[in-house]
Design a protein around this motif. Structure first.
Motif, short mmCIF file in Angstrom:
data_model
loop_
_atom_site.label_atom_id
_atom_site.label_comp_id
_atom_site.label_asym_id
_atom_site.label_seq_id
_atom_site.Cartn_x
_atom_site.Cartn_y
_atom_site.Cartn_z
N THR A 40 -6.64 -4.69 -3.94
CA THR A 40 -6.86 -3.50 -4.76
C THR A 40 -8.26 -3.80 -5.52
O THR A 40 -8.37 -4.84 -5.88
CB THR A 40 -5.86 -2.81 -5.66
OG1 THR A 40 -5.52 -3.79 -6.78
CG2 THR A 40 -4.72 -2.52 -4.70
N LYS A 55 -11.33 2.33 -8.18
CA LYS A 55 -11.64 3.41 -7.33
C LYS A 55 -13.16 3.62 -7.42
O LYS A 55 -14.09 3.58 -8.28
CB LYS A 55 -11.32 4.79 -8.18
CG LYS A 55 -9.64 5.09 -7.97
CD LYS A 55 -9.76 5.63 -6.48
CE LYS A 55 -8.23 6.21 -6.19
NZ LYS A 55 -8.04 6.53 -4.62
N ASP A 60 -8.39 1.79 -4.99
CA ASP A 60 -8.61 1.70 -3.76
C ASP A 60 -8.20 0.35 -2.96
O ASP A 60 -8.35 -0.64 -3.58
CB ASP A 60 -10.12 1.72 -3.46
CG ASP A 60 -10.72 3.21 -3.58
OD1 ASP A 60 -9.79 4.19 -3.68
OD2 ASP A 60 -12.01 3.27 -3.70
N PHE A 61 -7.50 0.67 -2.01
CA PHE A 61 -6.86 -0.68 -1.24
C PHE A 61 -7.88 -1.25 -0.14
O PHE A 61 -8.61 -0.52 0.28
CB PHE A 61 -5.60 -0.22 -0.60
CG PHE A 61 -4.39 -0.34 -1.37
CD1 PHE A 61 -3.82 -1.37 -1.63
CD2 PHE A 61 -4.08 0.64 -1.94
CE1 PHE A 61 -2.56 -1.66 -2.35
CE2 PHE A 61 -2.94 0.87 -2.91
CZ PHE A 61 -2.22 -0.27 -3.07
N ARG A 83 0.04 4.72 -5.22
CA ARG A 83 -0.75 3.67 -5.87
C ARG A 83 -2.47 4.23 -5.49
O ARG A 83 -3.28 3.59 -6.29
CB ARG A 83 -0.31 2.12 -5.48
CG ARG A 83 0.86 1.67 -6.10
CD ARG A 83 1.46 0.55 -5.45
NE ARG A 83 2.69 0.07 -5.90
CZ ARG A 83 3.34 -0.97 -5.30
NH1 ARG A 83 3.07 -1.51 -4.47
NH2 ARG A 83 4.35 -1.37 -6.17
N LYS A 84 -2.44 4.67 -4.36
CA LYS A 84 -3.86 4.87 -3.75
C LYS A 84 -4.51 5.90 -4.95
O LYS A 84 -5.47 6.19 -4.82
CB LYS A 84 -3.79 5.43 -2.63
CG LYS A 84 -3.64 4.47 -1.30
CD LYS A 84 -3.52 5.32 -0.22
CE LYS A 84 -3.57 4.31 1.11
NZ LYS A 84 -3.29 4.94 2.42
N LYS A 85 -3.66 6.67 -5.64
CA LYS A 85 -4.39 7.87 -6.69
C LYS A 85 -5.01 6.97 -7.63
O LYS A 85 -5.79 7.42 -8.29
CB LYS A 85 -3.08 8.46 -7.17
CG LYS A 85 -2.31 9.46 -6.26
CD LYS A 85 -1.01 10.00 -6.94
CE LYS A 85 -0.28 10.91 -5.93
NZ LYS A 85 0.96 11.36 -6.71
N ASP A 111 0.93 5.62 -1.01
CA ASP A 111 0.01 6.90 -1.57
C ASP A 111 0.08 6.99 -2.92
O ASP A 111 -0.95 7.51 -3.54
CB ASP A 111 0.72 8.19 -0.90
CG ASP A 111 0.51 8.32 0.71
OD1 ASP A 111 -0.47 7.51 1.39
OD2 ASP A 111 1.36 8.88 1.48
N SER A 113 -8.05 0.21 7.82
CA SER A 113 -8.53 1.47 7.12
C SER A 113 -9.86 1.91 7.29
O SER A 113 -10.85 1.06 7.71
CB SER A 113 -8.04 1.47 5.92
OG SER A 113 -8.90 0.56 5.13
N ILE A 120 0.88 -1.13 -0.05
CA ILE A 120 0.09 0.18 -0.24
C ILE A 120 1.02 1.27 0.01
O ILE A 120 1.73 1.43 1.19
CB ILE A 120 -1.02 -0.01 1.33
CG1 ILE A 120 -1.55 -1.33 1.33
CG2 ILE A 120 -1.88 1.34 1.28
CD1 ILE A 120 -2.54 -1.54 2.64
N ARG A 136 -14.78 -3.57 -1.57
CA ARG A 136 -13.90 -3.27 -0.72
C ARG A 136 -14.17 -3.62 0.83
O ARG A 136 -13.52 -4.18 1.37
CB ARG A 136 -13.49 -1.94 -0.75
CG ARG A 136 -12.28 -1.54 0.17
CD ARG A 136 -11.74 -0.13 -0.35
NE ARG A 136 -12.64 0.99 0.18
CZ ARG A 136 -12.94 1.62 1.22
NH1 ARG A 136 -12.21 1.13 2.36
NH2 ARG A 136 -13.73 2.59 1.27
#
Length: 283
Positions: A235, A238, A129-130, A124-126, A122, A281, A120, A244
């Motif tokens: 993942t 988005k 969604d993890f 890749r979070k763009k 930041d 999270s 995980i 998720r």
């Protein structure tokens, strides 16, 4: 298995110790590879009816690799728990890592999720969604016992290998190294075995599984483990909140009822509470 699969996409059968053989759905009249409803339990939409399609990049033992013609491993087993909860079966698609790291495969509807021992970050979070973290990971410096290398600091001036597009490669570069890039974890380790490189920086769980082989352990060793604070997550596309949440629930349930510990010991080794101690999270 010691071969890589280049830039092809393959559909594979998956199996786990708990779920038995899972067959990949064939083609059907809806033009999308499935028939009937594409809504699984809990209102989760899937790209192909009756299955949960997982993108990964093989091989990456002990998380996913082909064993006796079937894809097996820790990630495979955990995602099978998600599929069971949704009332579908898991099917696995083998792709280059960058295809789903960037969210491309998810956005194109080629898979519902990606499971590939993915750290995980930041950045890749763009793109994706993890899930909640499901594994605490460290990096390892793997060397030939005859190399004289005893730490990460000893890699300066040496020929070092790392898997392309991974945090191991990123870490080596951040410390001033210029690692030789290999496409898969198997290729990295084979590069060390054949003398193409003098050491490799790679996720410790991969090394841990590889060193279970006595012949490997006799010739190679971990010079140093590096705690980089990495956590693995699965993942999804988005905004795919329902899937998720379903993944997060399956992870939490597995930790609560002992299934996580059982699978960890089966695929990785002696269970360490810290491996499952990551804080969830936000949903």
């Amino acid at each position: 298995m010691k071969t890589t699969f280049g830039r092809r996409t393959r559909i594979l059968a998956a199996t786990t110790a708990t779920a038995g053989l899972v067959l990949v759905a064939g083609c059907s009249s809806d033009g999308n590879g499935g028939s009937g409803t594409k809504t699984a339990a809990g209102g989760v939409e899937v790209v192909k009816a009756g299955q949960l399609t997982t993108c990964t990049h093989l091989p990456y033992p002990p998380f996913q690799s082909e064993i006796d013609g079937k894809v097996q491993g820790f990630d495979v087993s955990l995602i099978d728990l998600v599929a069971d909860d949704l009332g579908v079966q898991q099917a696995i698609v083998d792709q280059p890592f960058e295809n789903f790291k960037t969210g491309g495969s998810l956005n194109a509807g080629q898979c519902d999720l990606a499971a590939a021992g993915m750290t995980i970050t930041d950045e890749r979070k763009k793109n994706v969604d993890f899930s909640d973290p499901y594994f605490e990971a460290t990096q390892a410096v793997l060397v030939d016992k005859k190399s004289g290398i005893s730490s990460f600091a000893g890699l300066k001036g040496k020929k070092v290998g790392a898997q392309a597009q991974t945090t191991g490669e990123d870490y080596a570069k951040s410390k001033g190294l210029d690692p030789v890039s290999f496409e898969s974890s198997d290729a990295v380790i084979n590069g060390l075995r054949t003398g193409q490189v003098q050491a490799v920086v790679i996720d410790y769980p991969v090394v841990q599984g590889w060193l279970k082989d006595k012949a490997n352990a006799a010739a190679f060793e971990v010079a140093e483990q590096i705690n980089t604070g990495e956590q693995y997550g699965f993942t999804v596309k988005k905004g795919n909140t329902k899937l998720r949440q379903a993944i997060n629930k399956a992870i939490a349930d597995a930790k609560a009822d002992g299934t996580y510990k059982k699978l960890y010991e089966q695929w990785i080794g002696p269970y360490d509470e810290s491996a499952a101690s990551a804080s969830p999270s936000a949903s």
